[in-house]
Design a protein around this motif. Structure first.
Motif, short mmCIF file in Angstrom:
data_model
loop_
_atom_site.label_atom_id
_atom_site.label_comp_id
_atom_site.label_asym_id
_atom_site.label_seq_id
_atom_site.Cartn_x
_atom_site.Cartn_y
_atom_site.Cartn_z
N THR A 30 -17.52 -9.81 -12.27
CA THR A 30 -17.67 -10.97 -13.15
C THR A 30 -16.47 -11.87 -12.92
O THR A 30 -15.35 -11.40 -12.71
CB THR A 30 -17.76 -10.58 -14.64
OG1 THR A 30 -16.47 -10.16 -15.11
CG2 THR A 30 -18.77 -9.48 -14.86
N HIS A 63 -14.82 -15.20 -14.84
CA HIS A 63 -14.84 -16.22 -15.88
C HIS A 63 -13.92 -17.37 -15.49
O HIS A 63 -12.78 -17.15 -15.07
CB HIS A 63 -14.40 -15.65 -17.22
CG HIS A 63 -14.28 -16.68 -18.30
ND1 HIS A 63 -13.13 -16.88 -19.04
CD2 HIS A 63 -15.16 -17.61 -18.76
CE1 HIS A 63 -13.31 -17.85 -19.90
NE2 HIS A 63 -14.54 -18.32 -19.75
N GLY A 123 -3.74 -2.89 -14.64
CA GLY A 123 -5.10 -2.94 -15.14
C GLY A 123 -5.45 -1.68 -15.91
O GLY A 123 -4.67 -0.73 -16.00
N CYS A 134 -16.36 -6.76 -23.32
CA CYS A 134 -17.41 -6.35 -22.37
C CYS A 134 -17.38 -4.87 -22.06
O CYS A 134 -18.35 -4.33 -21.50
CB CYS A 134 -17.31 -7.16 -21.08
SG CYS A 134 -15.94 -6.68 -19.99
N SER A 140 -4.84 -7.83 -14.92
CA SER A 140 -4.18 -9.09 -15.20
C SER A 140 -3.62 -9.69 -13.92
O SER A 140 -2.92 -9.00 -13.17
CB SER A 140 -3.03 -8.88 -16.19
OG SER A 140 -3.50 -8.38 -17.43
N HIS A 192 -10.46 -12.56 -14.91
CA HIS A 192 -10.27 -13.45 -16.05
C HIS A 192 -9.90 -14.87 -15.60
O HIS A 192 -9.57 -15.12 -14.45
CB HIS A 192 -9.21 -12.89 -17.00
CG HIS A 192 -7.82 -12.84 -16.42
ND1 HIS A 192 -7.01 -13.94 -16.27
CD2 HIS A 192 -7.08 -11.78 -15.97
CE1 HIS A 192 -5.86 -13.60 -15.76
NE2 HIS A 192 -5.86 -12.29 -15.55
N GLN A 216 -5.99 -9.22 -18.86
CA GLN A 216 -6.92 -8.11 -19.09
C GLN A 216 -7.16 -7.87 -20.58
O GLN A 216 -8.12 -7.20 -20.95
CB GLN A 216 -6.39 -6.82 -18.46
CG GLN A 216 -5.12 -6.28 -19.06
CD GLN A 216 -4.81 -4.87 -18.64
OE1 GLN A 216 -5.67 -3.99 -18.71
NE2 GLN A 216 -3.60 -4.62 -18.15
N HIS A 228 -5.58 -16.39 -19.42
CA HIS A 228 -6.05 -15.15 -20.03
C HIS A 228 -5.39 -13.96 -19.33
O HIS A 228 -4.50 -14.11 -18.50
CB HIS A 228 -7.57 -15.06 -19.95
CG HIS A 228 -8.27 -16.10 -20.75
ND1 HIS A 228 -9.63 -16.09 -20.98
CD2 HIS A 228 -7.82 -17.20 -21.39
CE1 HIS A 228 -9.98 -17.13 -21.71
NE2 HIS A 228 -8.89 -17.82 -21.99
N ASN A 273 -10.57 -3.88 -15.94
CA ASN A 273 -9.92 -5.13 -16.29
C ASN A 273 -8.50 -5.12 -15.74
O ASN A 273 -7.80 -4.10 -15.86
CB ASN A 273 -9.85 -5.31 -17.82
CG ASN A 273 -11.20 -5.60 -18.43
OD1 ASN A 273 -12.01 -6.31 -17.86
ND2 ASN A 273 -11.45 -5.03 -19.61
N ASN A 285 -13.70 -7.18 -13.58
CA ASN A 285 -13.72 -8.44 -14.31
C ASN A 285 -12.51 -9.30 -13.93
O ASN A 285 -11.37 -8.84 -14.01
CB ASN A 285 -13.69 -8.17 -15.82
CG ASN A 285 -14.89 -7.37 -16.29
OD1 ASN A 285 -16.02 -7.78 -16.12
ND2 ASN A 285 -14.63 -6.22 -16.89
N GLN A 341 -12.78 -9.92 -21.76
CA GLN A 341 -12.46 -8.72 -21.00
C GLN A 341 -12.53 -7.46 -21.88
O GLN A 341 -13.05 -6.43 -21.46
CB GLN A 341 -11.07 -8.86 -20.37
CG GLN A 341 -11.03 -9.74 -19.14
CD GLN A 341 -11.39 -11.18 -19.44
OE1 GLN A 341 -10.88 -11.77 -20.40
NE2 GLN A 341 -12.26 -11.76 -18.64
N GLN A 342 -12.03 -7.56 -23.10
CA GLN A 342 -12.06 -6.40 -23.98
C GLN A 342 -13.46 -6.15 -24.56
O GLN A 342 -13.92 -5.01 -24.65
CB GLN A 342 -11.04 -6.57 -25.11
CG GLN A 342 -9.60 -6.49 -24.63
CD GLN A 342 -9.27 -5.16 -23.99
OE1 GLN A 342 -9.38 -4.11 -24.63
NE2 GLN A 342 -8.89 -5.19 -22.72
#
Length: 252
Positions: free
Chosen positions: A105, A107, A19, A50, A65, A36, A42, A40, A63, A34, A47-48
């Motif tokens: 967050t 998504h 991350g 925000c 992955s 994802h 990081q 998706h 962020n 965040n 993600q980028q």
């Protein structure tokens, strides 16, 4: 000054979680993590994009992955739903004694992971068109093709991916009724941001309104017009982030 630092967190052996932490040099007590969605990472659009709005509002941002190109990262065809949840909890544990206030967050599939894990001591969460009935969504089109020789499925979202059979089978255990139960027992203040072209449109037996009744206070739903599940379109991502920041600020 704000700087970025690559962070590596030990996952289930032999995997590692990769991350990027964007943080204030002079320190802040507030971190947004965040999560994802499926396919998706990081490095994704939301993600980028925000990072700057969140740091401008006084939050550090992390962020990570669930799967990445990096050596020792779990790959998408190895990533079950339970592995997603376990990796997220390892990330949360890493930061739990580094920040006083943590916000989330989630998504799409990240929203489902947030509800399943239901972590303690989270100040507030924002669910960005959460994927709360994925099996019914997949049943509406030719999204999945079995790949028995790989113990997986081809996932066709326009671009094709290979995902694990275990991920598909575990997701089947979270139909709408189970997701509503998760919402009813969720501990943290929750916001749902639902675009006009929402993933909910693929599940005719459910709607965001059912979740309005399921979540306990404090809770709010924001509807966004003229955008889709990924909040594409000029300025829609920035509106999404503004709604999220306004919600988090209530619990700062």
């Amino acid at each position: 000054m704000i700087t970025q630092q690559s962070i590596t967190i030990d996952g289930e052996a032999p995997y590692q979680i990769f991350g990027t932490l964007t943080s204030y040099d002079n320190g802040t007590s507030k971190l947004i993590i965040n999560l994802h969605g499926l396919t998706h990472s990081q490095w994704g659009y939301l993600q980028q994009n925000c990072i700057t709005p969140f740091t401008d509002a006084g939050y550090d941002a992390f962020n990570f992955s669930f799967y990445d190109r990096m050596p020792n990262s779990r790959r998408m065809h190895e990533a079950s739903l339970s592995a997603h949840c376990a990796d997220f909890l390892r990330v949360l544990d890493y930061f739990s004694d580094r920040y006083e206030h943590i916000y989330l967050t989630g998504h799409s599939l990240g929203g489902l992971i947030t509800l399943i894990t239901n972590p303690d001591n989270i100040k507030a969460v924002s669910l960005w068109d959460p994927a709360l009935d994925v099996t019914h969504f997949w049943s509406t089109g030719n999204y999945l093709t079995p790949l028995p020789e790989q113990n997986g499925y081809k996932l066709d979202y326009g671009t094709e991916f290979v995902i694990s059979a275990k991920l598909v089978e575990e997701i089947k255990t979270y139909p709408n009724s189970k997701c509503l139960e998760l919402a009813a027992t969720f501990q943290s203040p929750a916001q749902m941001i639902i675009p006009a072209l929402s993933i909910f449109l693929a599940s005719p037996h459910t709607s965001p309104a059912q979740y309005d009744d399921a979540f306990s206070a404090p809770y709010e739903r924001i509807n966004m017009e003229d955008t889709d599940h990924c909040f594409y379109g000029v300025g829609h991502d920035q509106k999404l982030f503004a709604h999220t920041i306004a919600w988090f600020n209530k619990f700062a």
